[in-house]
Each structure stands twice: as C-alpha cells, then as structure tokens.
Enzyme design. Sequence first.
Site, PDB file in Angstrom:
ATOM      1  CB  ALA A 238      -0.930   0.057   1.239  1.00  0.00           C
ATOM      2  CG  ASP A 239       5.495   3.197   0.696  1.00  0.00           C
ATOM      3  OD1 ASP A 239       5.398   3.776   1.919  1.00  0.00           O
ATOM      4  OD2 ASP A 239       5.730   3.793  -0.212  1.00  0.00           O
ATOM      5  CB  ILE A 240       2.037   6.178  -2.244  1.00  0.00           C
ATOM      6  CG1 ILE A 240       0.347   6.308  -1.812  1.00  0.00           C
ATOM      7  CG2 ILE A 240       1.931   7.474  -3.329  1.00  0.00           C
ATOM      8  CD1 ILE A 240      -0.138   7.438  -1.076  1.00  0.00           C
ATOM      9  CD1 TRP A 280       9.798   4.299  -0.760  1.00  0.00           C
ATOM     10  CD2 TRP A 280      10.642   2.964   0.906  1.00  0.00           C
ATOM     11  NE1 TRP A 280       8.540   3.821  -0.017  1.00  0.00           N
ATOM     12  CE2 TRP A 280       9.201   2.863   0.807  1.00  0.00           C
ATOM     13  CE3 TRP A 280      11.472   2.183   1.646  1.00  0.00           C
ATOM     14  CZ2 TRP A 280       8.670   2.053   2.014  1.00  0.00           C
ATOM     15  CZ3 TRP A 280      11.005   1.242   2.515  1.00  0.00           C
ATOM     16  CH2 TRP A 280       9.397   1.228   2.681  1.00  0.00           C
TER      17      TRP A 280
END
Length: 284
Positions: A238-240, A280
């Site tokens: 769910a990490d944008i 990231w």
Amino acid sequence: METIQIKGPYNFDLVLDRLSLDPLNSIDLKNRTVKVPLIVEQEPIVAEVKAIGTTEEPEFVINGIEGKEKAEKRIFELFQWHLPLEEIHNHFKSTDLKDIFTFHYGTPLVLDFDPYSCIIKCIIHQQLNLAFAHTLTERFVKTYGFEKDGVWFYPQPERVAKLTVEELRELQFSGRKAEYVIGIATAAVQGELYFEELMRMSDEAIYDKLIKLRGVGPWTVQNFLMFGLGRPNLFPLADIGIQNALKKLYQLEAKPTHADMENYAKSWHPYLSYASLYLWRSIE
C-alpha cells in the site's frame, strides 16, 4: 573512542544522505558523521558515528559510548553492521532491480534509532505528504521531547501518555492521530507494548499483536518491522512511494495493482525490505 571495521560494501555517505531527509537527525555530511540518540538502561546517551573508511573497506570511529557495551551493540544493530551486503547485491544482479542496486551500491537498511519512536513516527506520518509529516514530527519532538548535546530525543511514553488530544491538536494533529499517539504511549506505559519482547518475536506474531492497537494498520506494522526491527523481507504493497517507483521503473501509465506488485516481487525474496529501500531511493 571505538574503531570498528566491517566487511564491505557499505556506503555510509548514502546512509547520511538518506538520514538527512529527516530534519530531526543530527548529520554532518562534510565530516561524515551522525549523532545518535540512545536510551540505555533509562539513561540518554549521544553517540557520534564517524566514517573514516571507504565503501569497499568501511571503517568507523564511535565516540560517546566508552565502556558501554549495550550502547555499542545497539549501534551495530542500528547500522546493520553485522549483515554483509555483498550477498544481497549479488541476489539482485539477476533481477529487474539490478540497475537500481548498482546505482545505490552499498546502501544498508538503517534502523530508526529507537523502536518506540519508530512506531510513533509511523503513526504521525500516516496519510501525510513527506514534507508535512517531517514538520509535524519535528513539532511534536521539539515540544514534548528533550535535547542533549545538540541531539533531539523523542518524548518518552510516560510523557506522551499524559498529553491530551487538545494539546496535540494545537500542533496540527488530527483528533484521531492524537488519540492514536497517546494510545500507543499508554500501551507502552501499561506494559501492553514491550519492545524488548517484540524484538524476539516472529513477524507474524508482531503483526497479530500490533494490529490490535488503534491506528495501527498493515502499512504501519510493515514499516515498523522494517525500520524499527530491521526485518529483511517486507514489501508494503500500500506504500505510495513504492508504487510510484515501480511505475517509473516499468514505465507504467498508472500505478501498479497489488497483484502486479506481488508478481514483480517474486524474484526479490528473501530480501523484500531491501527491494523496498532501493525502490524508495530511486525516487528520493
């Protein structure tokens, strides 16, 4: 003063670069140092870690923890000096992430400086853009935490448990987020949340325990496992940020679905946390 040599690769300059994204961290990029706030046996200690080696031959000098074995052990855990990165980099050479791992060669998964502050930060950062998340966290820490030797310590659970929702709303917390932060602190004070015990539990057992706390969802647990405890195989679907990194990597027109993400990640096990970290990094 302690001098530590570890096995490379380990790029401490990239570590400092990422740590410098958080305004609460005390970083000196020129002198290659970071000051680390530690609570050891209820005593606040500031350790300074300075890199004097290279990526291939990493070497560090640690000041401020002379004669404190628990503090030195904790520094090793935080910077993951016990875990050789060469094996992990070799694993990703045959995957779609090979170019990202090459570009960010030697980037370790560095932990947040304290498990309790990690979960509090995760709660504060929920559903906020990164800039305001850092701003809100900084207000919280500088209002209710304390400073030693120029380094900020998060407010301890006993302090936060006594706060009111109204006090945190004055810092621009939402009402619910204020309740969650106070609730986490209260659970820690009452012994329902014992971080020494969590460190010894499996990922699944930790998930089952934390998910019962108000305000803690799967994203929070996964980030806590990764950056609070250093668990190596987490991939927050769910990490944008991860979604955007995958969109960029695969040149997608829209963000990937969870099914797509699980499919991409099949070859990244058992180092999904490192895949997450490097994804990231690819968009930071």
